[in-house]
Design a protein around this motif. Structure first.
Motif, PDB file in Angstrom:
ATOM      1  N   VAL A   1      74.728  99.971  40.671  1.00 49.33           N
ATOM      2  CA  VAL A   1      73.801  98.873  40.071  1.00 49.33           C
ATOM      3  C   VAL A   1      72.477  99.799  40.103  1.00 49.33           C
ATOM      4  N   GLY A   2      72.177 100.188  38.767  1.00 49.37           N
ATOM      5  CA  GLY A   2      70.954 101.091  38.960  1.00 49.37           C
ATOM      6  C   GLY A   2      70.935 102.380  39.465  1.00 49.37           C
ATOM      7  N   SER A   3      69.924 102.975  39.777  1.00 48.45           N
ATOM      8  CA  SER A   3      69.666 104.179  40.288  1.00 48.45           C
ATOM      9  C   SER A   3      69.718 104.151  41.864  1.00 48.45           C
ATOM     10  N   ASP A   4      69.415 103.225  42.459  1.00 52.56           N
ATOM     11  CA  ASP A   4      69.108 103.033  43.801  1.00 52.56           C
ATOM     12  C   ASP A   4      69.902 102.107  44.600  1.00 52.56           C
ATOM     13  N   SER A   5      70.994 101.382  44.012  1.00 51.99           N
ATOM     14  CA  SER A   5      71.690 100.358  44.657  1.00 51.99           C
ATOM     15  C   SER A   5      73.185 100.364  44.196  1.00 51.99           C
ATOM     16  N   VAL A   6      74.084  99.830  45.263  1.00 53.48           N
ATOM     17  CA  VAL A   6      75.240  99.750  44.901  1.00 53.48           C
ATOM     18  C   VAL A   6      75.932  98.216  45.587  1.00 53.48           C
ATOM     19  N   VAL A   7      77.012  97.911  44.941  1.00 53.58           N
ATOM     20  CA  VAL A   7      77.386  96.516  45.391  1.00 53.58           C
ATOM     21  C   VAL A   7      78.767  96.629  46.017  1.00 53.58           C
ATOM     22  N   PRO A  24      76.890 106.992  44.675  1.00 57.80           N
ATOM     23  CA  PRO A  24      75.982 108.172  44.088  1.00 57.80           C
ATOM     24  C   PRO A  24      75.059 108.553  45.058  1.00 57.80           C
ATOM     25  N   PHE A  25      75.156 108.058  46.415  1.00 51.68           N
ATOM     26  CA  PHE A  25      74.440 108.447  47.467  1.00 51.68           C
ATOM     27  C   PHE A  25      74.985 109.466  48.291  1.00 51.68           C
ATOM     28  N   THR A  26      74.245 110.701  48.844  1.00 52.56           N
ATOM     29  CA  THR A  26      74.658 111.623  49.874  1.00 52.56           C
ATOM     30  C   THR A  26      73.740 111.534  50.900  1.00 52.56           C
ATOM     31  N   LEU A  27      74.073 111.343  52.060  1.00 53.41           N
ATOM     32  CA  LEU A  27      73.700 111.470  53.470  1.00 53.41           C
ATOM     33  C   LEU A  27      73.767 112.802  54.029  1.00 53.41           C
ATOM     34  N   TYR A  28      72.908 113.699  54.969  1.00 53.39           N
ATOM     35  CA  TYR A  28      72.890 114.741  55.286  1.00 53.39           C
ATOM     36  C   TYR A  28      72.981 114.873  56.657  1.00 53.39           C
TER      37      TYR A  28
END
Length: 172
Positions: free
Chosen positions: A48-54, A126-130
């Motif tokens: 949902v948008g560029s900074d959120s997921v549901v 879409p997010f990746t944590l390192y």
């Protein structure tokens, strides 16, 4: 005096038995496929948008998501009660995670011995944590517990059976 056995009748009974067995096998297969499809849809991450997921709550009340550790697919179980990520031994072996120093852990099931490890990358939608700390836990589950060391990078909002995860640009 006994009656002679009728081979036609016996063949008919065997055919009915085989038909019922086939019908039961087909029904079992059908419902298994439906359950697998339902489980797959419960783990889908809706962007949902560029900074959120549901995420949708599973029928057991958990939030599961398809993700990746070091580029390899895993099932993530969000666990706000876990301090760190916990990877079951079988999953850690499949991912060839490095096994570090042993440590004594307190879990809901009691005290266990786990091992420190590092995760280079964790992908969720879409997010990746390192570079995340994690522990390798004994157990047979296929689900990786996503603990607070990863979840603190998100703002979590639950409404009904949906959990919105908004990515925070910098870890608090």
């Amino acid at each position: 005096m006994t009656q002679p056995r009728d081979p036609v009748r016996r063949t008919g009974r065997i055919m009915w038995l085989l038909a019922w067995l086939l019908a039961l096998m087909l029904l079992t297969w059908h419902f298994h496929q439906r359950l697998m499809l339902r489980a797959d849809t419960e783990r889908q991450v809706q962007v949902v948008g560029s900074d959120s997921v549901v995420l949708q709550q599973s029928r057991h009340g958990h939030y599961l998501a398809d993700g990746a550790i070091n580029g390899q697919p895993v099932v993530l179980l969000l666990d706000t009660g876990a301090t760190q990520m916990a990877v079951p031994q079988a999953v850690a072996a499949r991912l060839t995670l490095p096994v570090g120093a042993p440590l004594r852990l307190s879990t809901a099931a009691g005290h266990v011995t786990g091992y420190r490890t590092r995760i280079k990358t964790l992908s969720l939608g879409p997010f990746t944590l390192y570079d995340l700390d994690a522990v390798i836990m004994p157990g047979t589950s296929d689900e990786v517990l996503l603990g607070m060391n990863a979840l603190r990078r998100f703002e979590l909002t639950q409404r009904g059976s949906q959990l919105t995860m908004k990515f925070l640009q910098q870890a608090p």
